[in-house]
Design an enzyme around this catalytic site. Structure first.
Site, short mmCIF file in Angstrom:
data_model
loop_
_atom_site.label_atom_id
_atom_site.label_comp_id
_atom_site.label_asym_id
_atom_site.label_seq_id
_atom_site.Cartn_x
_atom_site.Cartn_y
_atom_site.Cartn_z
N CYS A 85 4.64 44.67 64.93
CA CYS A 85 4.86 44.89 63.64
C CYS A 85 6.12 43.95 63.06
O CYS A 85 6.09 42.74 63.21
CB CYS A 85 5.32 46.34 63.32
N HIS A 189 -0.14 48.03 64.71
CA HIS A 189 0.64 48.88 65.70
C HIS A 189 -0.56 49.29 66.84
O HIS A 189 -1.43 50.18 66.70
CB HIS A 189 0.76 50.17 65.21
N GLU A 191 -0.23 50.80 69.40
CA GLU A 191 0.07 52.32 70.00
C GLU A 191 -0.44 53.44 68.97
O GLU A 191 -0.48 54.46 69.45
CB GLU A 191 1.79 52.32 70.25
#
Length: 209
Positions: A85, A189, A191
């Site tokens: 990001c 992202h 994650e």
């Protein structure tokens, strides 16, 4: 012996979720750190980032010796690097949010506000969207097609198409990933991207550029 992966803590990233995702992807030696000595000797480095470009640059530069350690380990030592990001956006030469701010300058380009061609398309670019690998770009062994989770209002405009590893679309083309040599940056992202994100992180952990 497990590799050491330095997850850089400069007060501008969602460290816990990134650390958990890296461990779920197979990483054993994740160290959340702002210590330049640890960064300088790490086998791999991950730089997360959430918030405004200028604030993230200030936070990173605010840790004495950290930028120098990253440059030494990544640019000279060729350790595999992943920016996430705003951590990816910091690779650019500059960002223009709240005025012009110099970035790391590792991959040529500028971070600009998203301006969709269709006024009905909202900014920020938020939610799930396609990731389309660019066959001419670096990092081809890491980026696969699929869907990932995005949350950003500014995007990376690369100087060279060869550094664009993947694209997405949000009222026009949006760079989803950049890559050069041992450096990879993703706008989305991993994650938060479930199996797609974990698969990317697993490939990064095995990457030998």
């Amino acid at each position: 012996m497990a590799e050491t992966l330095a997850l850089v803590d400069y007060g501008a990233g969602n460290l816990r979720s990134v650390a958990n995702a890296l461990k779920a992807a197979g990483a054993e030696g994740v160290v959340v750190t702002a210590d330049p000595t640890v960064v300088r000797t790490a086998d791999r480095i991950v730089l997360p980032g959430v918030g405004a470009f200028r604030a993230c640059v200030a936070a990173l530069q605010g840790v004495p010796g950290l930028v120098d350690a990253m440059q030494e380990r990544v640019l000279v030592g060729a350790a595999p690097f992943l920016g996430i990001c705003v951590g990816m956006q910091l690779l650019a030469d500059r960002g223009v949010e709240h005025g012009v701010t110099e970035g790391l300058g590792w991959i040529g380009g500028e971070v600009r506000v998203i301006e969709p061609a269709d006024a009905s398309i909202k900014v920020p670019h938020m939610g799930w969207n396609d990731v389309a690998p660019m066959p001419h770009g670096g990092g081809a062994e890491l980026i696969e097609g699929g869907e990932a989770y995005f949350l950003h209002s500014y995007h990376f405009v690369a100087d060279e198409g060869a550094h664009v590893a993947a694209m997405s679309d949000h009222g026009g083309g949006i760079v989803a990933a950049v890559a050069r040599d041992n450096i990879l940056g993703v706008q989305f992202h991993p994650e938060k991207s479930q199996s797609y994100g974990l698969s990317l992180l697993a490939r990064f952990l095995e990457w030998k550029p």
